[in-house]
Design a protein around this motif. Structure first.
Motif, PDB file in Angstrom:
ATOM      1  N   TRP A  69      11.725   6.149 -24.733  1.00  0.00           N
ATOM      2  CA  TRP A  69      10.508   5.552 -24.187  1.00  0.00           C
ATOM      3  C   TRP A  69      10.786   4.935 -22.833  1.00  0.00           C
ATOM      4  O   TRP A  69       9.954   4.978 -21.927  1.00  0.00           O
ATOM      5  N   ILE A  70      11.956   4.332 -22.693  1.00  0.00           N
ATOM      6  CA  ILE A  70      12.301   3.759 -21.393  1.00  0.00           C
ATOM      7  C   ILE A  70      12.409   4.879 -20.356  1.00  0.00           C
ATOM      8  O   ILE A  70      11.995   4.723 -19.202  1.00  0.00           O
ATOM      9  N   LEU A 115      10.655   7.551 -20.323  1.00  0.00           N
ATOM     10  CA  LEU A 115       9.268   7.870 -19.947  1.00  0.00           C
ATOM     11  C   LEU A 115       8.752   6.877 -18.913  1.00  0.00           C
ATOM     12  O   LEU A 115       8.095   7.251 -17.943  1.00  0.00           O
ATOM     13  N   ALA A 116       9.054   5.597 -19.144  1.00  0.00           N
ATOM     14  CA  ALA A 116       8.624   4.582 -18.188  1.00  0.00           C
ATOM     15  C   ALA A 116       9.290   4.787 -16.834  1.00  0.00           C
ATOM     16  O   ALA A 116       8.698   4.554 -15.778  1.00  0.00           O
TER      17      ALA A 116
END
Lengths: 306, 363
Positions: A223-224, A226-227
């Protein structure tokens, strides 16, 4: 000085998987596909790389296994979102849920099994340079690959014909289709590239970062990543910079915990996640610049008319 | 060979009902294959996974206990997703709801009053709503992607709960176990029948589902949700504010997740501990989609997903497969739900290239 070097080395090790996974997602997003399944592909790559390494004794086989399973897993996503035009957000979540489940299941047999740590590749002469030598030229395979990846993707996207087409498809799939560009095929390949990168990043986690298998060991790194793509405004070199920023935060909080500064360890562990939010705020608050950079067809379904 | 899609002139109402059932059937089929690959007899494995839990009264109660949070959260998420806001941090809102709702029974642990439980429940819902408001604030004020922020907040909430239960809220008389004081009986959600553990949470869930169904179908608010979700532009022309909708949908789904959180803690656990959810917030996403984002459908799908948790626990004991099987089933199910939903909007044709070439030649 030695302390400083040691910290820098760990920062690089923590940053590398983020950079690799984010580079894959960047290419997919540039082609117009939002794949939220990075976390799932990463963890499945991690467990398969670990198991393959354990079976064969060679971490290089593990790396290949990680790449292959990541790519294979992304094909599932591609089939649903590109062929069956399912919702990309929901399908990405499905990929993550499935990845966490499958990896937990097949990894159960190797919990607690000691891993094979990948040896660094020391480049002669260059590694003898003071300070930067041991940091930049005595690293493991993944570090070199991550740098090559950033440079390669940057060249591909902005200097090659094929990359131009990929960006065109991401910005306007309708016009690209009218021009005869293969929208669906390009997106399949971009998604698979993203999956391969996520699998490679996962392999780094279970072969280098903590050479063992722990359930859910990706711990939100997907997820990081993706960020990071948002942070980097879909530009490869900025992914590198952003990845190292996050790596530094992660390692910084670990060292702060070790030094026993006044804050509870849980607050320090939350820092990378909080930092992600803060960084997203800083990057996104100017609506105009975000709109300019975002691939215009990102996340939109495409059904060719016949 | 290739797969071609042709848009239907209107949604197929037949497939709107058939597609979730088809998805279930496919999941069970592939689950059977998976069990066979694990070296188990697929029929008896599937039986002990999906049927056995339904045969005893106590496990029907457990089913209701597990379905309650899933339905509550999913009903809230369905409003969110219908309005095109992607709250995927319900797990965090669940945790914060549980924490805020537990303030009274933990800090004023000697206080008992009939008011205690209602106050806890309201505080739990407020806590969840407030945590859901953070991504809403960031989205409306800073244009931040709510998917990523709400998800990051899950990790933060988990760590905060961990800190509370190992730190300031640790039970001083708890032999150093990382858990809070046990709630007094006035703070425990009552059971609905004497025959088992099912508590008021499932009643909350059913009421919420029916209320939201009514809201979506008969009220202006529900209409706003749908219009803004399908086309922000159209909604703006109608004078609806998409900013307000972000706030409404995120806080509404947060409140229901928070309510689920405090119901779980006071109904099933009885104290706070570092882990209070086996991923209810994420599984509820599957519940919402399997129920086709319709609150009444969500009641049914909530029980189906609750069954996967129960089946996983049972299968671990009776046939010795890992309880991770649960997650795999849940992931598979979401995949099949999403692929079968294609049938609602499109006709799917498998075209063989040879036939296609011949057809083009003829033309």
């Amino acid at each position: 000085m030695i302390m400083f070097e040691a910290i820098l080395l760990t920062v690089i090790t923590a940053s590398t998987p983020l950079v690799i996974a984010a580079m894959g997602e960047l290419v997919a997003e540039r082609s117009g596909v939002l794949n939220l399944g990075v976390e799932g592909m990463m963890i499945i790559g991690a467990v398969c790389a670990f198991i393959a390494t354990n079976l064969t004794g060679s971490p290089y086989v593990g790396v290949l296994a990680g790449i292959a399973t990541g790519a294979a897993f992304s094909l599932l996503f591609g089939f649903l979102t590109l062929t069956l035009v399912a919702n990309q957000v929901a399908t990405g979540l499905a990929l993550t849920i499935l990845g966490l489940g499958v990896s937990g299941m097949i990894g159960e047999s190797v919990v607690g099994v000691p891993g094979v740590k990948m040896q660094p590749i020391v480049i002669p002469l260059l590694s003898d340079i003071a300070v930067i030598g041991p940091i930049l030229f005595a690293q493991d395979l993944f570090f070199y690959l991550s740098i090559l990846l950033v440079a390669g993707v940057n060249w591909y996207l902005f200097k090659s014909r094929s990359g131009l087409k990929l960006r065109a498809i991401g910005d306007s799939h309708g016009s690209a289709h009218t021009l005869g560009l293969p929208v669906i095929r390009t997106r399949y390949l971009a998604v698979m590239f993203g999956g391969a990168c996520a699998g490679l990043a996962g392999a780094q986690l279970s072969l280098v970062y903590t050479p063992q298998w722990v359930e859910n060991m990706s711990a939100g790194r997907g997820w990081i990543a993706l960020a990071l793509v948002v942070f980097a405004a879909w530009r490869p070199w900025r992914v590198l910079a952003g990845g190292y920023l996050f790596g530094a935060v992660t390692i910084g909080q670990l060292h702060a915990q070790a030094l026993g500064i006044g804050l509870p360890s849980q607050f320090l562990s939350a820092l990378p996640y909080a930092a992600t939010i803060v960084v997203l705020i800083i990057i996104s608050h100017n609506r105009r610049t975000t709109l300019i950079n975002t691939p215009a067809c990102l996340g939109k379904p495409f059904v060719p008319d016949r | 060979m290739r797969i071609e899609l042709e848009r239907r002139s209107r949604q197929s109402s037949l497939f709107a009902i058939v597609s979730p059932l088809l998805a279930l059937a496919l999941t069970v089929f592939f689950g059977g294959i998976m069990f066979a690959m694990l070296g188990k007899d697929p029929v008896s494995a599937l039986f002990s996974f999906f049927i056995e839990p339904l045969l005893e009264v106590w496990s029907l109660h457990e089913l209701a206990v597990k379905a309650a949070p899933l339905i509550l959260i999913a009903v809230g998420l369905s409003v969110c997703y219908r309005s095109n806001n992607w709250n995927i941090g319900a797990e965090g809102q669940f945790i914060v709801g549980a924490i805020v709702g537990s303030i009274l029974p933990i800090t004023f642990y000697e206080w008992n009053s009939p008011l205690l439980l209602p106050m806890m429940i309201v505080m739990g819902a407020i806590g969840g709503a407030a945590y859901g408001a953070i991504p809403a604030l960031l989205k409306t004020r800073f244009n931040t992607n709510e998917i990523l922020t709400s998800l990051m907040l899950v990790y933060i909430a988990q760590l905060f709960l961990d800190w509370l239960t190992r730190g300031v809220w640790k039970d001083p008389a708890g032999y150093n176990f990382p858990q809070s004081r046990s709630f007094v009986s006035e703070a425990v959600l009552p059971e609905i029948l004497s025959s088992g553990r099912a508590h008021l949470g499932i009643i909350f869930a059913l009421i919420a589902a029916v209320a939201v169904w009514f809201m979506m179908r008969y009220t202006l608010k529900g209409f706003q949700v749908v219009v803004l979700g399908q086309s922000e532009r159209a909604g703006r022309f109608a004078g609806f504010s998409s900013r307000k909708m972000v706030w409404f949908s995120m806080m509404f789904s947060g409140a229901l997740a928070g309510l689920a959180g405090i119901s779980e803690v006071s109904g099933s656990i009885g104290h706070l501990q570092p882990t209070i959810s086996p991923g209810y917030g994420f599984t509820a996403i599957i519940v919402a989609f399997l129920g086709r984002l319709n609150p009444l459908g969500i009641i049914a799908s909530g029980f189906v997903l609750a069954l996967t948790y129960l089946g996983g626990e049972g299968a671990q004991l009776s046939i010795g497969v890992s309880d991770k099987v649960t997650r795999v089933f849940q992931g598979l199910l979401l995949f099949f739900v999403l692929s079968c939903d294609t049938l609602i909007l499109y006709k799917v044709r498998i075209v063989f290239d040879r036939a296609r070439n011949a057809a083009t030649k003829r033309a």
